[in-house]
Design an enzyme around this catalytic site. Structure first.
Site, PDB file in Angstrom:
ATOM      1  N   ARG A 154       0.748  -1.188  -0.015  1.00 31.57           N
ATOM      2  CA  ARG A 154       0.149   0.004   0.115  1.00 31.57           C
ATOM      3  C   ARG A 154       0.958   1.254  -0.001  1.00 31.57           C
ATOM      4  O   ARG A 154       2.075   1.144   0.620  1.00 31.57           O
ATOM      5  CB  ARG A 154      -0.751  -0.022   1.311  1.00 31.57           C
ATOM      6  CG  ARG A 154      -2.200  -0.780   1.181  1.00 31.57           C
ATOM      7  CD  ARG A 154      -2.952  -0.773   2.451  1.00 31.57           C
ATOM      8  NE  ARG A 154      -2.418  -1.001   3.551  1.00 31.57           N
ATOM      9  CZ  ARG A 154      -1.782  -0.423   4.468  1.00 31.57           C
ATOM     10  NH1 ARG A 154      -1.895   0.964   4.341  1.00 31.57           N
ATOM     11  NH2 ARG A 154      -1.202  -1.012   5.509  1.00 31.57           N
TER      12      ARG A 154
ATOM     13  N   TYR B 171      -1.275  -3.307  -6.725  1.00 32.28           N
ATOM     14  CA  TYR B 171      -1.263  -4.228  -5.377  1.00 32.28           C
ATOM     15  C   TYR B 171      -2.406  -4.182  -4.819  1.00 32.28           C
ATOM     16  O   TYR B 171      -2.994  -3.186  -4.516  1.00 32.28           O
ATOM     17  CB  TYR B 171       0.091  -3.594  -4.771  1.00 32.28           C
ATOM     18  CG  TYR B 171       0.091  -4.078  -3.323  1.00 32.28           C
ATOM     19  CD1 TYR B 171       0.563  -5.467  -3.094  1.00 32.28           C
ATOM     20  CD2 TYR B 171      -0.627  -3.352  -2.218  1.00 32.28           C
ATOM     21  CE1 TYR B 171       0.344  -6.048  -1.922  1.00 32.28           C
ATOM     22  CE2 TYR B 171      -0.731  -3.967  -0.958  1.00 32.28           C
ATOM     23  CZ  TYR B 171      -0.192  -5.395  -0.970  1.00 32.28           C
ATOM     24  OH  TYR B 171      -0.322  -5.545   0.474  1.00 32.28           O
TER      25      TYR B 171
ATOM     26  N   LYS C 206      -9.486  -1.774   1.995  1.00 35.93           N
ATOM     27  CA  LYS C 206      -9.146  -0.569   2.707  1.00 35.93           C
ATOM     28  C   LYS C 206     -10.092   0.797   2.234  1.00 35.93           C
ATOM     29  O   LYS C 206     -10.577   1.407   3.097  1.00 35.93           O
ATOM     30  CB  LYS C 206      -7.808  -0.145   2.858  1.00 35.93           C
ATOM     31  CG  LYS C 206      -6.976  -1.586   2.897  1.00 35.93           C
ATOM     32  CD  LYS C 206      -7.279  -2.082   4.651  1.00 35.93           C
ATOM     33  CE  LYS C 206      -6.265  -3.124   4.907  1.00 35.93           C
ATOM     34  NZ  LYS C 206      -6.410  -3.605   6.195  1.00 35.93           N
TER      35      LYS C 206
ATOM     36  N   SER D 212      -1.846  -3.229  10.720  1.00 34.53           N
ATOM     37  CA  SER D 212      -1.330  -3.946   9.741  1.00 34.53           C
ATOM     38  C   SER D 212      -0.223  -4.918  10.202  1.00 34.53           C
ATOM     39  O   SER D 212       0.651  -4.405  10.556  1.00 34.53           O
ATOM     40  CB  SER D 212      -0.944  -3.338   8.636  1.00 34.53           C
ATOM     41  OG  SER D 212      -2.125  -2.521   8.110  1.00 34.53           O
TER      42      SER D 212
ATOM     43  N   ARG E  47       1.659 -12.015  -0.215  1.00 37.94           N
ATOM     44  CA  ARG E  47       0.332 -12.347   0.232  1.00 37.94           C
ATOM     45  C   ARG E  47      -0.468 -13.581  -0.235  1.00 37.94           C
ATOM     46  O   ARG E  47      -0.055 -14.064  -1.595  1.00 37.94           O
ATOM     47  CB  ARG E  47      -0.793 -11.383  -0.290  1.00 37.94           C
ATOM     48  CG  ARG E  47      -0.517  -9.820   0.476  1.00 37.94           C
ATOM     49  CD  ARG E  47      -0.716  -9.526   1.770  1.00 37.94           C
ATOM     50  NE  ARG E  47      -0.265  -8.405   2.279  1.00 37.94           N
ATOM     51  CZ  ARG E  47      -0.990  -7.807   3.255  1.00 37.94           C
ATOM     52  NH1 ARG E  47      -2.311  -8.247   3.800  1.00 37.94           N
ATOM     53  NH2 ARG E  47      -0.688  -6.600   3.619  1.00 37.94           N
TER      54      ARG E  47
ATOM     55  N   ARG F 207       2.612  -4.218  18.279  1.00 39.77           N
ATOM     56  CA  ARG F 207       3.759  -4.749  18.607  1.00 39.77           C
ATOM     57  C   ARG F 207       4.393  -4.076  19.675  1.00 39.77           C
ATOM     58  O   ARG F 207       5.018  -2.725  19.134  1.00 39.77           O
ATOM     59  CB  ARG F 207       4.575  -5.072  17.372  1.00 39.77           C
ATOM     60  CG  ARG F 207       4.147  -6.063  16.482  1.00 39.77           C
ATOM     61  CD  ARG F 207       5.107  -6.329  15.234  1.00 39.77           C
ATOM     62  NE  ARG F 207       4.525  -7.120  14.274  1.00 39.77           N
ATOM     63  CZ  ARG F 207       4.848  -8.268  14.430  1.00 39.77           C
ATOM     64  NH1 ARG F 207       6.000  -8.498  14.886  1.00 39.77           N
ATOM     65  NH2 ARG F 207       4.177  -9.266  13.459  1.00 39.77           N
TER      66      ARG F 207
HETATM   67  C1  OXD Z   1      -3.177  -4.321   5.834  1.00 41.89           C
HETATM   68  C2  OXD Z   1      -3.967  -5.650   5.138  1.00 41.89           C
HETATM   69  O1  OXD Z   1      -2.448  -3.749   5.174  1.00 41.89           O
HETATM   70  O2  OXD Z   1      -4.845  -5.990   5.703  1.00 41.89           O
HETATM   71  O3  OXD Z   1      -3.638  -3.939   6.848  1.00 41.89           O
HETATM   72  O4  OXD Z   1      -3.655  -5.787   3.982  1.00 41.89           O
HETATM   73 MN    MN Z   2      -5.546  -4.951   7.581  1.00 40.53          MN
END
Ligand code: OXD
Ligand code: MN
Length: 632
Positions: free
Chosen positions: A95, A246, A255, A297, A416, A447
């Site tokens: 992203r 992507y 998103k 993410s 992915r 995290r």
């Molecule tokens: C993210 C996804 O980047 O779920 O949060 O792909």
């Molecule tokens: Mn996500």
């Protein structure tokens, strides 16, 4: 009007205006008139060589897969049934947050009033005038020589009162294949629109690579990295995404629609659109609870949603792994759905130990992007080393040769799997229930290698909203950031906010009103390390122990003690049977210096980033927390 006559009428209008652009599949007339008008305007703008109106059928998928195989974009992973691998242009792998904007007439509808000399990171705004200028340099003729796919899709079960409809226009058939997995692509959507008010979210996507190609196409993956631009127009319920194929940039249901645009719809209609998994946990007594959890993410939402409990008698079932739409019922109950239909999960680190359920799910009918491949046609990525021998030849995501021990990464860190949720062996029988599932607890987490206890409970809703607002996490590969640092990610929504974040917090605070029964809020951290850098908590399936504690707290069990930052588990109240050595004191310690510095930094961050828009309630909660820490 008689169907036939109507068809002829529209066909004529269509031919008159776009006669040279054939509809190669489907009928323009099947679409509601407002969709026809919108698609027609995009044909005019993008000048494709043909229009393909998708029906979501298996036959359609097979035709497209075949085309992509012929072209070399996809190839079959021969060790599985119907699994395909795809490599992107190495410049199009994540992203692109820096080129993602919210366009609105009033700037502060989209972004908060940041303090002077502060670069806002809670969404980026663009004016209509600027957007128009940039669009004019991108969209006209951008689909020349390419097919335009029109994809009708539903986010959430088709026809559910909690669902919303979108139509994506795209020139990428890879996107079509992934949209079929991630959303419900079906012409039934046209009927829903015709029966209802006809509102749909307009999703326009192009790889930005008209023919003849002006830029060398790498890996049969046309894109235009120099001109990537992802714009959201919440006032018009519209998204335009240019230049990237992507996932997060191009599968616009995810998103762009389900978080950024739906966030604004949710605010307007009084519900919540959040970056959260939804799971069900049943304890040995047969008591079941549904839990929603927000993590930034690549922090393990998919692992948690598909958790395999390590203690006997517990059962986990999944509703969703990334996005939750939640609405209060008239009786005050909060109910949630997963608007998606598939998992678009980070591959590296996923294996039979960390997430056996995901591994079972993606054995067939899945698309793998930027993973590596073994010579015998298996997928491969970091974390699967046990599955191959020292001699196994691997082809990396970049096409190079690789063997165990090679220090290069075989798969891209943000590679992915895209797999149908319906194939997952632990999907909850109610995962597609139009009414959604009742949510009993909300968890925030990130995290946090240092200072933050394994679990804590908010004192109340307001404190919980503050805990969400102060969420931080180590950066990951899901976006374009390089290197590891702790980054603020309030509510796990930093990259996905569709409107002024201060107003977003107001909305969260406002939903606490009669008759709404707001759930308890918790904060977890699976990632704390000791002084040698070793994780203090085993994580993964053992997180069921923490979920068990959370469920008992929801039932009001007296197993918590107050601390300055929230309610902590009473010593021994989390089941640690069979875990071996766990350093409880270190796992739950609250180092005063760390927390003093942390709250100061958080207060400054939220004040800088949201200025006058930060709700006073959140300011008060931060101050109270600071006072409690000071008094430690
Ligand atoms: C993210 C996804 O980047 O779920 O949060 O792909
Ligand atoms: Mn996500």
């Amino acid at each position: 009007m008689d169907e036939e006559v109507q068809f002829v009428e529209h066909r004529e209008v269509f031919i008159e205006h776009y006669g040279e652009v054939p509809i190669v599949k489907g009928s323009f007339n099947d679409m509601p008139k407002n969709v026809q008008a919108w698609v027609a305007s995009k044909i005019d703008l993008c000048k494709p060589r043909g229009v393909y109106i998708c029906d979501g059928s298996q036959e359609e998928a097979e035709t497209i897969i075949h085309k992509l195989e012929e072209r070399g974009t996809l190839h079959k992973l021969k060790a599985y049934e119907n699994n395909y691998i795809c490599k992107t242009d190495p410049k199009d792998v994540a992203r692109v947050e820096g080129l993602t904007y919210i366009v609105s007439h009033n700037k502060h509808d989209s972004v908060p009033h940041v303090r002077p000399n502060t670069k806002g990171i809670l969404a980026q705004w663009m004016s209509y005038a600027e957007a128009e200028k940039l669009n004019m340099d991108r969209w006209p003729g951008c689909m020349a020589g390419r097919m335009m796919y029109v994809i009708p899709f539903s986010m959430g079960p088709v026809g559910s009162p909690l669902s919303k409809i979108g139509v994506q226009v795209t020139d990428s058939n890879y996107v079509l294949l992934c949209m079929r997995i991630m959303t419900r692509v079906t012409p039934k959507v046209w009927d829903v629109l015709k029966k209802g008010k006809g509102d749909f979210v307009k999703c326009l996507h192009s790889m930005g690579s008209p023919r003849p190609n002006q830029r060398k196409v790498i890996n049969h993956w046309p894109c235009n990295p120099d001109k990537v631009l992802i714009l959201h127009y919440p006032e018009e319920r519209k998204v335009t995404s240019f230049g990237s194929g992507y996932g997060g940039n191009s599968l616009l249901g995810k998103k762009c629609f389900a978080l950024r645009i739906a966030g604004v719809i949710a605010r307007d209609e009084g519900w919540l659109a959040e970056h959260m998994l939804i799971m069900s946990v049943t304890n040995p007594k047969g008591q079941e609870k549904f839990i929603a959890a927000a993590f930034p993410s690549a922090c393990g939402k998919t692992n948690m949603a598909l958790l395999t409990p390590t203690i006997p008698g517990y059962k986990v079932q999944c509703i969703g792994d990334d996005i939750a739409w939640m609405r209060f019922e008239e009786n005050g109950e909060l109910r949630g759905i997963n608007p998606e239909a598939g998992f678009f999960g980070v591959a590296p680190g996923t294996n039979e130990k960390t997430n056996p359920i995901a591994v079972q799910t993606f054995q067939s009918n899945s698309i793998f992007t930027n993973v590596a491949e073994t010579e015998d046609g298996h997928f491969f990525w970091e974390g699967m080393e046990d599955k191959i021998s020292d001699d196994t030849e691997v082809v990396t995501w970049l096409g190079g040769k690789w063997k165990k021990g090679n220090p290069e990464k075989a798969a891209h860190p943000n590679s992915r799997f895209c797999t149908p949720a319906g194939q997952c062996p632990i999907m909850h029988p109610m995962w597609e229930d139009p009414k959604g599932v009742p949510i009993s607890a909300i968890i925030f987490g990130g995290r946090r290698p240092e200072g933050v206890p394994l679990v804590l409970e908010a004192f109340d809703w307001k404190h919980g909203v503050m805990l969400g607002a102060q969420l931080k996490s180590e950066t990951t590969a899901a976006a374009e950031f390089k290197g590891k640092k702790i980054m603020h990610d309030p509510m796990a929504m930093r990259p996905f906010i569709g409107y002024n974040f201060g107003k977003y917090l107001d909305h969260w605070l406002e939903v606490e009103k009669p008759p709404h029964k707001v759930p308890k809020i918790f904060h977890v951290n699976w990632f704390r390390v000791d002084s040698t850098g070793k994780f203090l908590w085993p994580g993964f399936g053992d997180n069921i122990r923490v979920l068990d504690w959370i469920m008992r707290r929801v039932d009001g069990e007296d197993i918590a003690v107050e601390s300055p930052i929230g309610l902590l588990p009473k010593k021994g109240s989390i089941n640690l049977d069979g875990l071996g050595e766990i350093n409880w004191d270190e796992l739950f310690s609250i180092p005063k210096d760390y927390w003093l510095a942390d709250i100061k930094e958080t207060m400054k961050f939220l004040d800088d980033q949201t200025g006058e828009d930060l709700p006073q309630v959140v300011r008060d909660e931060l101050q109270k927390q600071a006072d409690r820490i000071n008094a430690m």
